[in-house]
Enzyme design. Structure first.
Site, PDB file in Angstrom:
ATOM      1  N   THR A  70      30.031  12.920  41.526  1.00 13.50           N
ATOM      2  CA  THR A  70      29.686  11.607  41.827  1.00 13.50           C
ATOM      3  C   THR A  70      30.714  11.388  43.405  1.00 13.50           C
ATOM      4  OG1 THR A  70      29.230  10.541  40.499  1.00 13.50           O
ATOM      5  CG2 THR A  70      29.675   9.013  41.453  1.00 13.50           C
ATOM      6  N   ASN A 150      17.324  15.902  42.151  1.00 14.81           N
ATOM      7  CA  ASN A 150      17.066  16.402  40.025  1.00 14.81           C
ATOM      8  C   ASN A 150      16.261  15.829  39.501  1.00 14.81           C
ATOM      9  OD1 ASN A 150      18.353  13.514  40.974  1.00 14.81           O
ATOM     10  ND2 ASN A 150      19.104  13.490  39.559  1.00 14.81           N
ATOM     11  N   GLN A 178      22.088  20.318  41.979  1.00 16.30           N
ATOM     12  CA  GLN A 178      21.301  20.909  41.429  1.00 16.30           C
ATOM     13  C   GLN A 178      20.667  22.505  42.339  1.00 16.30           C
ATOM     14  OE1 GLN A 178      20.122  20.261  38.917  1.00 16.30           O
ATOM     15  NE2 GLN A 178      21.190  17.529  38.740  1.00 16.30           N
ATOM     16  N   ALA A 197      30.676  20.850  39.009  1.00 17.02           N
ATOM     17  CA  ALA A 197      30.592  22.479  37.840  1.00 17.02           C
ATOM     18  C   ALA A 197      30.351  22.177  36.539  1.00 17.02           C
ATOM     19  CB  ALA A 197      32.254  22.500  36.817  1.00 17.02           C
ATOM     20  N   THR A 234      46.905  14.609  40.582  1.00 18.22           N
ATOM     21  CA  THR A 234      46.663  15.610  40.115  1.00 18.22           C
ATOM     22  C   THR A 234      45.947  16.256  39.825  1.00 18.22           C
ATOM     23  OG1 THR A 234      48.899  14.603  38.753  1.00 18.22           O
ATOM     24  CG2 THR A 234      47.847  16.543  38.080  1.00 18.22           C
ATOM     25  N   CYS A 322      21.905   9.353  34.574  1.00 17.90           N
ATOM     26  CA  CYS A 322      22.421   8.044  34.850  1.00 17.90           C
ATOM     27  C   CYS A 322      21.840   6.894  34.970  1.00 17.90           C
ATOM     28  CB  CYS A 322      23.269   8.083  36.234  1.00 17.90           C
ATOM     29  SG  CYS A 322      23.770  10.273  36.994  1.00 17.90           S
TER      30      CYS A 322
END
Ligand code: PLP
Length: 384
Positions: A70, A150, A178, A197, A234, A322
């Site tokens: 996203t 997807n 995908q 990932a 970070t 989603c």
């Protein structure tokens, strides 16, 4: 439990878990710190960047780590469209994109004066490349087309799309979420590509954007100068280490694995078609990810079918995870021009590394029981 929802997310593979553990336990340093603890964490990020760059055959500085697809899609679409522009400009995408792209572009349209051309998709889910070529204008800044959908698994003609964009001097982003780990990924034809990932057996909440070197991009978040001033914050050290390990694990077996999954997917389709001959496959079956089967069971609604499947121990989906909790029909199937009753009765089965022939047989039997049960309930009501 029979898990047939790999397009929503995948389990973490063992190499990813092992690669993450040291950074969750011992090596907790902040990668921006210059002391030894920081350097340990920085080395993990550098190492992961090198691994991913080598898998994708790109330069390490062309990988920008993010919190997932996203964010990658938002960074690409907003960051490239806004770059070197006064307000406004023209962007092209298609109506069947994931909401990570759709909603980012709608924001540009509604709030920043951009003009967006929303390409149609044909009944088989394919973008019309002639319509794309005809839509490009002198002020077109960016085209964003996903490599594979997807929900339906439909694979877009990215090479043709890329040739058109290159010839016309327009930047091209592709949501490649995908395809990684399922198909040969060639980012050399695009300017930017988004990845997550957890779609290839890595951890959730981490991803990356491939961004061609030399391209400037407006950051969408503001803070430190991390990731070459392209993405502050970070870094998720353990997640990044796990993602690179997963990528290295999934790639070598890809070809063999996809052939295996394709056979299982086709077996599931044959079993369901025998039980329910009215079932219809959504999307071009010849240009489709080999793990994805999107079916409409007209006469039954997706929510009922998914709940019944869940009770039988089968995890499937009606499309995009989603959108869970909402009963809206899939925007992808509607964009393909399918009738509402077909969109409202769709179920997506998506297979993965741990799907077995026994599970497919059991899932086929579960669908048979469900259809028989729902039909007998229907006929009872008809009698009453
Ligand atoms: N793009 C595609 C094609 C997806 O399938 C997904 C996840 O379902 C995303 C983007 C968003 O990924 P994430 O939720 O990991 O940010």
């Amino acid at each position: 439990m029979i898990y047939l929802d790999y397009n929503a997310t995948t389990p973490l593979c063992e190499p990813a878990r092992e690669a993450m553990l040291p950074y969750l336990e011992r090596h907790f340093g902040n990668p921006s710190s210059v002391h030894a603890a920081g350097r340990e964490a920085r080395a993990a990020i550098d190492n992961a960047r090198d691994k991913l760059a080598s898998l994708l055959k790109v330069k390490p500085n062309e990988i920008v780590f993010t919190s997932g697809a996203t964010e990658s899609c938002n960074l690409a679409v907003l960051g490239l469209a806004r770059c070197r522009m006064e307000r406004g400009g023209h962007v092209i995408s298609n109506k069947a994109e994931h909401h990570a792209v759709l909603n980012a572009l709608e924001h540009l349209e509604k709030h920043e004066g951009f003009d967006v051309t929303w390409l149609d998709v044909a009944k088989n889910g394919m973008v019309d490349v002639d319509q794309l070529a005809a839509s490009i204008r002198p002020e077109t800044r960016l085209v964003s087309i996903m490599s594979a959908n997807n929900e339906t698994g439909v694979i877009q003609p990215m090479r043709e799309i890329a040739q058109i964009c290159r010839a016309r001097g327009v930047l091209l982003h592709s949501d490649m979420v995908q395809v990684f780990g399922k198909m040969d990924v060639d980012v050399s034809m695009v300017d930017a590509a988004s990845f997550a990932a957890h779609k290839f057996y890595g951890p959730k909440g981490v991803g990356f954007l491939f961004l061609r070197s030399g391209l400037s991009i407006e950051p969408i978040m503001f803070g430190g100068s991390h990731e070459n001033e392209r993405r502050p914050g970070t870094e998720n050290v353990a997640g990044i280490a796990g993602m690179a390990a997963a990528a290295e694990w999934v790639e070598p077996e890809r070809g063999k694995e996809q052939e295996r999954q394709k056979q299982l997917r086709d077996d599931l389709w044959n079993r369901i078609a025998k039980t329910f001959p009215e079932a219809q496959q959504n999307g071009d079956v010849t240009r489709c990810l080999s793990n994805t089967l999107n079916l409409s069971f007209v006469g039954f609604d997706s929510e009922t079918l998914l709940m019944a499947l869940d009770l039988e121990g089968v995890c499937a989906s009606s499309g995009s995870a989603c959108m869970v909790g909402s009963v809206v029909a899939s925007h992808v199937l509607l964009a393909m021009g399918l009738p509402i009753e077909r969109a409202r009765s769709a179920v997506r089965f998506s297979l993965g590394k741990w799907t077995t022939a026994d599970e497919i047989e059991a899932a086929g039997a579960a669908v048979k029981r469900i259809i028989q049960r729902l039909r007998s309930r229907e006929s009872q009501y008809a009698v009453a």
